[in-house]
Design an enzyme around this catalytic site. Sequence first.
Site, mmCIF file in Angstrom:
data_model
loop_
_atom_site.group_PDB
_atom_site.id
_atom_site.type_symbol
_atom_site.label_atom_id
_atom_site.label_comp_id
_atom_site.label_asym_id
_atom_site.label_seq_id
_atom_site.Cartn_x
_atom_site.Cartn_y
_atom_site.Cartn_z
ATOM 1 N N ASP A 64 -11.107 69.438 -5.802
ATOM 2 C CA ASP A 64 -11.036 70.646 -6.627
ATOM 3 C C ASP A 64 -11.963 70.625 -7.850
ATOM 4 O O ASP A 64 -12.335 71.667 -8.367
ATOM 5 C CB ASP A 64 -9.592 70.910 -7.084
ATOM 6 C CG ASP A 64 -8.944 69.691 -7.754
ATOM 7 O OD1 ASP A 64 -9.635 68.663 -7.934
ATOM 8 O OD2 ASP A 64 -7.753 69.761 -8.103
ATOM 9 N N HIS A 65 -12.358 69.441 -8.311
ATOM 10 C CA HIS A 65 -13.159 69.360 -9.533
ATOM 11 C C HIS A 65 -14.663 69.450 -9.263
ATOM 12 O O HIS A 65 -15.364 70.279 -9.816
ATOM 13 C CB HIS A 65 -12.890 68.038 -10.255
ATOM 14 C CG HIS A 65 -11.588 67.979 -10.988
ATOM 15 N ND1 HIS A 65 -10.373 67.996 -10.355
ATOM 16 C CD2 HIS A 65 -11.308 67.888 -12.312
ATOM 17 C CE1 HIS A 65 -9.408 67.927 -11.257
ATOM 18 N NE2 HIS A 65 -9.947 67.855 -12.459
ATOM 19 N N ASP A 119 -4.234 62.694 -12.336
ATOM 20 C CA ASP A 119 -4.701 63.780 -13.194
ATOM 21 C C ASP A 119 -3.610 64.055 -14.206
ATOM 22 O O ASP A 119 -2.422 64.061 -13.869
ATOM 23 C CB ASP A 119 -4.976 65.031 -12.351
ATOM 24 C CG ASP A 119 -5.708 66.082 -13.154
ATOM 25 O OD1 ASP A 119 -6.930 66.197 -12.994
ATOM 26 O OD2 ASP A 119 -5.061 66.774 -13.966
ATOM 27 N N ARG A 380 -7.104 73.210 -22.368
ATOM 28 C CA ARG A 380 -7.796 72.354 -23.344
ATOM 29 C C ARG A 380 -9.003 73.090 -23.916
ATOM 30 O O ARG A 380 -9.759 73.704 -23.158
ATOM 31 C CB ARG A 380 -8.275 71.051 -22.695
ATOM 32 C CG ARG A 380 -7.121 70.174 -22.324
ATOM 33 C CD ARG A 380 -7.531 68.828 -21.776
ATOM 34 N NE ARG A 380 -6.321 68.050 -21.580
ATOM 35 C CZ ARG A 380 -6.080 67.233 -20.563
ATOM 36 N NH1 ARG A 380 -7.014 67.050 -19.641
ATOM 37 N NH2 ARG A 380 -4.953 66.584 -20.473
ATOM 38 N N SER A 538 -7.186 63.661 -20.788
ATOM 39 C CA SER A 538 -7.177 63.454 -19.341
ATOM 40 C C SER A 538 -6.722 62.052 -18.946
ATOM 41 O O SER A 538 -6.579 61.155 -19.775
ATOM 42 C CB SER A 538 -8.585 63.683 -18.788
ATOM 43 O OG SER A 538 -9.336 62.496 -18.903
ATOM 44 N N ARG A 540 -8.571 60.301 -16.856
ATOM 45 C CA ARG A 540 -9.751 59.665 -16.258
ATOM 46 C C ARG A 540 -9.882 58.209 -16.696
ATOM 47 O O ARG A 540 -10.041 57.898 -17.873
ATOM 48 C CB ARG A 540 -11.019 60.465 -16.576
ATOM 49 C CG ARG A 540 -11.428 60.519 -18.022
ATOM 50 C CD ARG A 540 -12.578 61.499 -18.242
ATOM 51 N NE ARG A 540 -12.118 62.865 -18.054
ATOM 52 C CZ ARG A 540 -12.537 63.918 -18.759
ATOM 53 N NH1 ARG A 540 -13.468 63.767 -19.676
ATOM 54 N NH2 ARG A 540 -12.054 65.119 -18.551
HETATM 55 C C1 MIC Z 1 -9.125 67.360 -17.141
HETATM 56 O O1 MIC Z 1 -8.520 68.421 -17.164
HETATM 57 O O2 MIC Z 1 -9.604 66.807 -18.134
HETATM 58 C C2 MIC Z 1 -9.297 66.664 -15.801
HETATM 59 C C3 MIC Z 1 -10.718 66.757 -15.445
HETATM 60 O O3 MIC Z 1 -8.550 67.338 -14.818
HETATM 61 C C4 MIC Z 1 -8.810 65.218 -15.945
HETATM 62 C C5 MIC Z 1 -9.085 64.359 -14.788
HETATM 63 C C6 MIC Z 1 -10.513 63.902 -14.707
HETATM 64 O O4 MIC Z 1 -11.124 63.631 -15.733
HETATM 65 O O5 MIC Z 1 -11.012 63.820 -13.594
HETATM 66 C C7 MIC Z 1 -7.328 65.102 -16.281
HETATM 67 O O6 MIC Z 1 -6.767 66.009 -16.851
HETATM 68 O O7 MIC Z 1 -6.733 64.047 -16.029
HETATM 69 FE FE1 SF4 Z 2 -8.721 71.095 -13.225
HETATM 70 FE FE2 SF4 Z 2 -8.019 69.523 -15.255
HETATM 71 FE FE3 SF4 Z 2 -8.743 72.053 -15.665
HETATM 72 FE FE4 SF4 Z 2 -6.467 71.544 -14.493
HETATM 73 S S1 SF4 Z 2 -7.025 70.998 -16.573
HETATM 74 S S2 SF4 Z 2 -7.965 73.053 -13.866
HETATM 75 S S3 SF4 Z 2 -6.957 69.737 -13.288
HETATM 76 S S4 SF4 Z 2 -10.040 70.408 -14.906
#
Ligand code: MIC
Ligand code: SF4
Length: 648
Positions: A64-65, A119, A380, A538, A540
């Site tokens: 999805d990313h 995630d 965010r 996140s 990550r």
């Molecule tokens: C995000 O919203 O920051 C992400 C991208 O979904 C991350 C995961 C990632 O960095 O791949 C998260 O929320 O954990």
């Molecule tokens: Fe995707 Fe993270 Fe954004 Fe949710 S917050 S839509 S998981 S990038």
Amino acid sequence: MGKNIIEKIFEAHLAYGDLKAGSPVGLRVDQVYTQDATGTMAWLQFEAMGLDRVKVPLAVSYIDHNMVQSNFMNPDDHKFLQSIAAKYGAYFSRPGNGICHQIHLEQFAAPGRIALGTDSHTPTGGGMGMIAIGVGGLDAATVMGGSPFELNMPQVIKIHLKGKLQRPWVTAMDVILEILRRLTVKGGVGKIMEYGGPGAGDLSVPERATITNMGAELGATTSIFPSDKRTKFYLSAIGREADWMELKADKGARYAEVIDVDLSSIEPMIAQPHSPDNVVTVKSLGNTKIDQVCIGSCTNSSYQAMKAVASILKDNTVAEGVNLLINPGSKQVYEMIAKEKLTSDMIAAGARMLEASCGPCIGMGGAPGSGQVSVRSFNRNFKGRSGTKDASVYLASPVSCAVFAVKGEIVAPRESGLHISSFKEPSKYLINRNFIIPPKADASDINVIKGPNIKEAPVKEPLQDKINAEVLLKLGDNITTDDIMPAGSKILPFRSNIPAISEFVFENIDKTFSNRAEEAKSKGGGIIVGGENYGQGSSREHAAIAPMFLGIQAVIVKSFARIHRSNLINFGILPLQFENSEDYDRAENGDQLVIRDLNATISGAQKYIIENTTQGYTFTVVSTLNEREQEIIKKGGLLPYTRARSGM
Ligand code: MIC
Ligand code: SF4
């Protein structure tokens, strides 16, 4: 004694430990899911464990990313994830199927279960009465390998809801924004938010999921709602009534704290730049000109959200000078709104329809122009996360966003003069599982396919007894993992290649960081100094692996965010905390710090005397590692620890 919902689910899954706040508990996990940007590392690490199949009842790999596919890297990752899911017994959700959390809610989340996801917004499943926790990839891999999931028992906070939302202009997003306003991005650290009270019954499962999803921004371990007749209604509407069970707190259940929220008094709310807790009422902000609106993300991309947006856009035009981008959350949602011709209302109004994916939320396209104002229904708004450093990003409900898109400015939705239809929760959703590939019974002839950008995860050497390293960067409070390891369309494709992605560590804060770290590496390595809530955001683990690859030995801060602290431990970086905050004030970039007797101190009092040889003074820091974490750090990380224990 009455039990709360958390105690009931934890007890039913307890592998070891007792449920005393702060002490380690091991939980048996029912479901694990990964998404592509964190999943490639998680699955490489699972592969490195040498098992022949996942050892949890359900594993799902979502894409999805990384959907932009500007070169071979993203599609190679997709192929890798599809082949490795087939090899080791996981479901595979094909690209185009939508955002992991939205799909998981539709297809797999079930009351009373425990799920882990790689995630931070995994708590979306809490809307279904499930314990759903965001973790780093290596934690997920170890649990898929059959280990219990260990965490320090959080405090349980009750959020007591009463009243009813003033629909249709006020939404679940406004509830969680109000809670963020009150509790801040640190307010949930070490806590689980258990929702209840008479107001809970006013909220549908998708609305509850919006609230538990964005509970991640409180820093909470997770958030959960009871499972009641609203849950049963939703499960039956998506064809999974058999998954329902009732789940509620007993009379007399105990909580560390009770917070009252009156839904009736909640107004449309908005988070201002650059933090999700910088919240005010939309009304108080009124009449700010905007350039972009983005609607979607795992927080607000349900059928209900899309339907409300379409009803506002119908027969209107997106204001001149505004770009409106919409990502429906899943193929199911997309298909339903297309069938009902709601997408044509969106398109007719001038919306730019994007695919069912994370999209602009993680800077994968849809960046605002320089100095522009963007309002998003996302979770965010950290500086630079949109892909444009000097953009001002606001967060608001999808309903408010649609109003702003038509009006061209931030206006109080109720006073906008626009029409919105009221929403009746559907008793039947469209059910089409054709984009979810089930695990194969016989995987003997399946080969895992790795493109040239996919590199093995590096492993740290065991802990030395002495660290003699330089403070490479001193930072303030609430540093996010987006600050440590930025995402976006330039950097995300390197998620499967640690040497390459390491060049971007702290890229938006200090462009010279990775070079300086490489230089310091041969002279003993580096240390990072930070303030409160270091590593929020996140899950990550790249925000730990890449610094480890660059030779970071320890991170010394006032306090840590939960997932990032675990990720540091998992990759052998010592997470230390100042005993006195004046010592934070004294530390400077370039200071050389010496820490001795590490092995004994870690297993002992965990109070470390640090010599600042540059400034000529000593100070004390502490760690709060439990026994397992102490061993993990000594071995150099969770992978060598797991290998040693299983005799690999
Ligand atoms: C995000 O919203 O920051 C992400 C991208 O979904 C991350 C995961 C990632 O960095 O791949 C998260 O929320 O954990
Ligand atoms: Fe995707 Fe993270 Fe954004 Fe949710 S917050 S839509 S998981 S990038």
